[in-house]
Design a protein around this motif. Structure first.
Motif, PDB file in Angstrom:
ATOM      1  N   PRO A   1      -7.653  -2.096  -7.464  1.00  0.00           N
ATOM      2  CA  PRO A   1      -7.142  -1.248  -8.533  1.00  0.00           C
ATOM      3  C   PRO A   1      -6.848   0.224  -8.402  1.00  0.00           C
ATOM      4  CG  PRO A   1      -9.528  -2.200  -9.046  1.00  0.00           C
ATOM      5  CD  PRO A   1      -9.052  -2.687  -7.666  1.00  0.00           C
ATOM      6  N   SER A   2      -7.302   0.687  -7.154  1.00  0.00           N
ATOM      7  CA  SER A   2      -6.838   2.179  -6.697  1.00  0.00           C
ATOM      8  C   SER A   2      -5.403   2.004  -6.514  1.00  0.00           C
ATOM      9  CB  SER A   2      -7.607   2.653  -5.440  1.00  0.00           C
ATOM     10  OG  SER A   2      -6.992   1.867  -4.614  1.00  0.00           O
ATOM     11  N   LEU A   3      -4.701   1.199  -6.303  1.00  0.00           N
ATOM     12  CA  LEU A   3      -3.164   1.029  -6.145  1.00  0.00           C
ATOM     13  C   LEU A   3      -2.631   1.171  -7.534  1.00  0.00           C
ATOM     14  CD1 LEU A   3      -2.500  -1.611  -3.310  1.00  0.00           C
ATOM     15  CD2 LEU A   3      -2.063   0.942  -3.230  1.00  0.00           C
ATOM     16  N   MET A   4      -2.975   0.605  -8.724  1.00  0.00           N
ATOM     17  CA  MET A   4      -2.375   0.627  -9.756  1.00  0.00           C
ATOM     18  C   MET A   4      -2.708   1.922 -10.328  1.00  0.00           C
ATOM     19  SD  MET A   4      -0.550  -0.298 -12.223  1.00  0.00           S
ATOM     20  CE  MET A   4      -0.257  -2.158 -12.173  1.00  0.00           C
ATOM     21  N   ASP A   5      -3.829   2.611  -9.929  1.00  0.00           N
ATOM     22  CA  ASP A   5      -4.038   4.270 -10.219  1.00  0.00           C
ATOM     23  C   ASP A   5      -2.803   4.995  -9.516  1.00  0.00           C
ATOM     24  OD1 ASP A   5      -6.407   3.239 -11.611  1.00  0.00           O
ATOM     25  OD2 ASP A   5      -7.808   3.927 -10.180  1.00  0.00           O
ATOM     26  N   ALA A   6      -2.543   4.699  -8.417  1.00  0.00           N
ATOM     27  CA  ALA A   6      -1.716   5.472  -7.706  1.00  0.00           C
ATOM     28  C   ALA A   6      -0.366   5.380  -8.375  1.00  0.00           C
ATOM     29  CB  ALA A   6      -1.669   5.054  -6.393  1.00  0.00           C
ATOM     30  N   VAL A   7      -0.142   4.261  -8.633  1.00  0.00           N
ATOM     31  CA  VAL A   7       1.387   3.829  -9.386  1.00  0.00           C
ATOM     32  C   VAL A   7       1.198   4.830 -10.664  1.00  0.00           C
ATOM     33  CG1 VAL A   7       2.630   2.454 -10.355  1.00  0.00           C
ATOM     34  CG2 VAL A   7       1.769   1.647  -8.300  1.00  0.00           C
ATOM     35  N   ILE A   8       0.388   4.610 -11.386  1.00  0.00           N
ATOM     36  CA  ILE A   8       0.270   5.266 -12.772  1.00  0.00           C
ATOM     37  C   ILE A   8       0.213   6.675 -12.618  1.00  0.00           C
ATOM     38  CG2 ILE A   8      -1.303   5.807 -14.741  1.00  0.00           C
ATOM     39  CD1 ILE A   8      -2.098   2.833 -14.598  1.00  0.00           C
ATOM     40  N   VAL A   9      -0.538   7.399 -11.740  1.00  0.00           N
ATOM     41  CA  VAL A   9      -0.329   8.770 -11.345  1.00  0.00           C
ATOM     42  C   VAL A   9       1.120   9.200 -11.026  1.00  0.00           C
ATOM     43  CG1 VAL A   9      -1.049  10.431 -10.079  1.00  0.00           C
ATOM     44  CG2 VAL A   9      -2.711   9.142 -11.026  1.00  0.00           C
ATOM     45  N   SER A  10       1.508   8.293  -9.993  1.00  0.00           N
ATOM     46  CA  SER A  10       2.976   8.672  -9.290  1.00  0.00           C
ATOM     47  C   SER A  10       3.989   8.506 -10.502  1.00  0.00           C
ATOM     48  CB  SER A  10       3.313   7.593  -8.190  1.00  0.00           C
ATOM     49  OG  SER A  10       2.583   7.730  -7.397  1.00  0.00           O
ATOM     50  N   CYS A  11       4.048   7.609 -11.362  1.00  0.00           N
ATOM     51  CA  CYS A  11       5.054   7.389 -12.367  1.00  0.00           C
ATOM     52  C   CYS A  11       4.744   8.412 -13.724  1.00  0.00           C
ATOM     53  CB  CYS A  11       5.273   5.792 -12.680  1.00  0.00           C
ATOM     54  SG  CYS A  11       5.764   4.772 -11.446  1.00  0.00           S
ATOM     55  N   CYS A  12       3.568   8.758 -14.118  1.00  0.00           N
ATOM     56  CA  CYS A  12       3.100   9.312 -15.423  1.00  0.00           C
ATOM     57  C   CYS A  12       2.562  10.614 -15.213  1.00  0.00           C
ATOM     58  CB  CYS A  12       2.707   8.111 -16.269  1.00  0.00           C
ATOM     59  SG  CYS A  12       3.045   6.521 -16.210  1.00  0.00           S
ATOM     60  N   GLY A  13       2.511  11.029 -14.081  1.00  0.00           N
ATOM     61  CA  GLY A  13       1.631  12.349 -13.857  1.00  0.00           C
ATOM     62  C   GLY A  13       2.496  13.463 -13.786  1.00  0.00           C
ATOM     63  N   GLY A  14       3.749  13.397 -13.994  1.00  0.00           N
ATOM     64  CA  GLY A  14       4.877  14.393 -13.869  1.00  0.00           C
ATOM     65  C   GLY A  14       4.901  15.540 -14.905  1.00  0.00           C
TER      66      GLY A  14
ATOM     67  N   GLN B   1       0.766  -1.242   0.082  1.00  0.00           N
ATOM     68  CA  GLN B   1      -0.168  -0.109  -0.058  1.00  0.00           C
ATOM     69  C   GLN B   1       0.820   1.207  -0.004  1.00  0.00           C
ATOM     70  OE1 GLN B   1      -1.091  -1.781   3.462  1.00  0.00           O
ATOM     71  NE2 GLN B   1      -0.655  -0.114   4.981  1.00  0.00           N
ATOM     72  N   ASP B   2       2.169   1.166   0.149  1.00  0.00           N
ATOM     73  CA  ASP B   2       2.993   2.370   0.420  1.00  0.00           C
ATOM     74  C   ASP B   2       4.187   2.575  -0.905  1.00  0.00           C
ATOM     75  OD1 ASP B   2       1.640   3.194   2.621  1.00  0.00           O
ATOM     76  OD2 ASP B   2       3.039   2.096   3.958  1.00  0.00           O
ATOM     77  N   PHE B   3       4.208   1.368  -1.379  1.00  0.00           N
ATOM     78  CA  PHE B   3       5.417   1.312  -2.535  1.00  0.00           C
ATOM     79  C   PHE B   3       5.636   2.304  -3.642  1.00  0.00           C
ATOM     80  CE2 PHE B   3       2.863  -0.888  -5.229  1.00  0.00           C
ATOM     81  CZ  PHE B   3       3.376  -0.818  -6.678  1.00  0.00           C
ATOM     82  N   PHE B   4       4.386   3.182  -3.747  1.00  0.00           N
ATOM     83  CA  PHE B   4       4.336   3.815  -5.118  1.00  0.00           C
ATOM     84  C   PHE B   4       4.619   5.355  -4.340  1.00  0.00           C
ATOM     85  CE2 PHE B   4       0.260   3.816  -2.909  1.00  0.00           C
ATOM     86  CZ  PHE B   4      -0.015   5.027  -2.845  1.00  0.00           C
ATOM     87  N   TYR B   5       4.583   5.612  -2.916  1.00  0.00           N
ATOM     88  CA  TYR B   5       5.337   6.785  -2.565  1.00  0.00           C
ATOM     89  C   TYR B   5       6.845   7.254  -2.853  1.00  0.00           C
ATOM     90  CZ  TYR B   5       1.033   7.182   0.295  1.00  0.00           C
ATOM     91  OH  TYR B   5      -0.163   6.942   0.425  1.00  0.00           O
ATOM     92  N   PRO B   6       7.648   6.180  -2.665  1.00  0.00           N
ATOM     93  CA  PRO B   6       9.150   6.779  -3.367  1.00  0.00           C
ATOM     94  C   PRO B   6       8.952   6.928  -4.529  1.00  0.00           C
ATOM     95  CG  PRO B   6       9.272   4.864  -1.836  1.00  0.00           C
ATOM     96  CD  PRO B   6       7.755   5.069  -1.871  1.00  0.00           C
ATOM     97  N   MET B   7       8.424   6.304  -5.551  1.00  0.00           N
ATOM     98  CA  MET B   7       8.249   6.487  -6.889  1.00  0.00           C
ATOM     99  C   MET B   7       7.804   7.807  -7.544  1.00  0.00           C
ATOM    100  SD  MET B   7       6.908   2.612  -7.736  1.00  0.00           S
ATOM    101  CE  MET B   7       7.136   2.674  -9.658  1.00  0.00           C
TER     102      MET B   7
END
Length: 166
Positions: A124-137, A84-90
């Motif tokens: 699915p909200s976790l994948m959403d968070a990963v996508i936003v974290s990695c592709c939303g910049g 649940q936390d791994f996308f924060y560093p990304m």
């Protein structure tokens, strides 16, 4: 947790802290500049979940591409970070600047299958968070077109709405 020491501190045996109120500041210094890794441990083992996220976010400010890649590998591949936390560093790497945004997008593209597998049984909200974290910049039409082409070629059906709104 010993992960900060293993990742970033060049001399963990010489690390020490003197003030509990400076844990977070020292943790950021440790993670980025190898000043005092022992300061990370009280923050990383804190009961308060929000307090545990601060060091993970601080890792995105690492001063080199190599350390930022190590941060993302640690978050995704080590097993030390809760799912649940791994996308924060990304996300922290992504928000560190233009180079960080590009780096996280490249990382996402290269590791998309592993990320899909990791999150196959998660919300699915976790994948959403990963996508936003990695592709939303990004903030250019050129990058928007690149993202659109990438997700057209490599669809994420459960995240389609989130991708569309990015």
């Amino acid at each position: 947790m010993q992960w900060f020491i293993a990742l970033f501190c060049s001399s963990p045996s010489s690390c020490s802290t003197t003030s509990s109120s400076s844990y977070l500041l020292l943790c950021v210094a440790c993670c980025v500049f190898c000043v005092t890794a022992a300061a990370c441990l009280p923050v990383a083992t804190a009961e308060d979940n929000a307090l545990r996220k601060f060091p993970m976010s601080a890792l995105g400010a690492a001063p080199s591409r190599e350390l930022q890649l190590r941060t993302m590998d640690w978050a995704v591949k080590s097993g030390d970070v809760k799912l649940q936390d791994f996308f924060y560093p990304m996300g922290a790497v992504c928000h560190s600047g233009k180079e960080g945004a590009q780096l996280t997008f490249e990382y996402f593209k290269e590791n998309r299958e592993q990320l899909k597998e990791m999150l196959s049984k998660a919300s699915p909200s976790l994948m959403d968070a990963v996508i936003v974290s990695c592709c939303g910049g990004f903030s250019s039409l050129e990058k928007a077109a690149e993202l659109e082409a990438f997700f057209a070629e490599h669809p994420f059906p459960s995240s389609a709405r989130r991708i569309e709104n990015m």
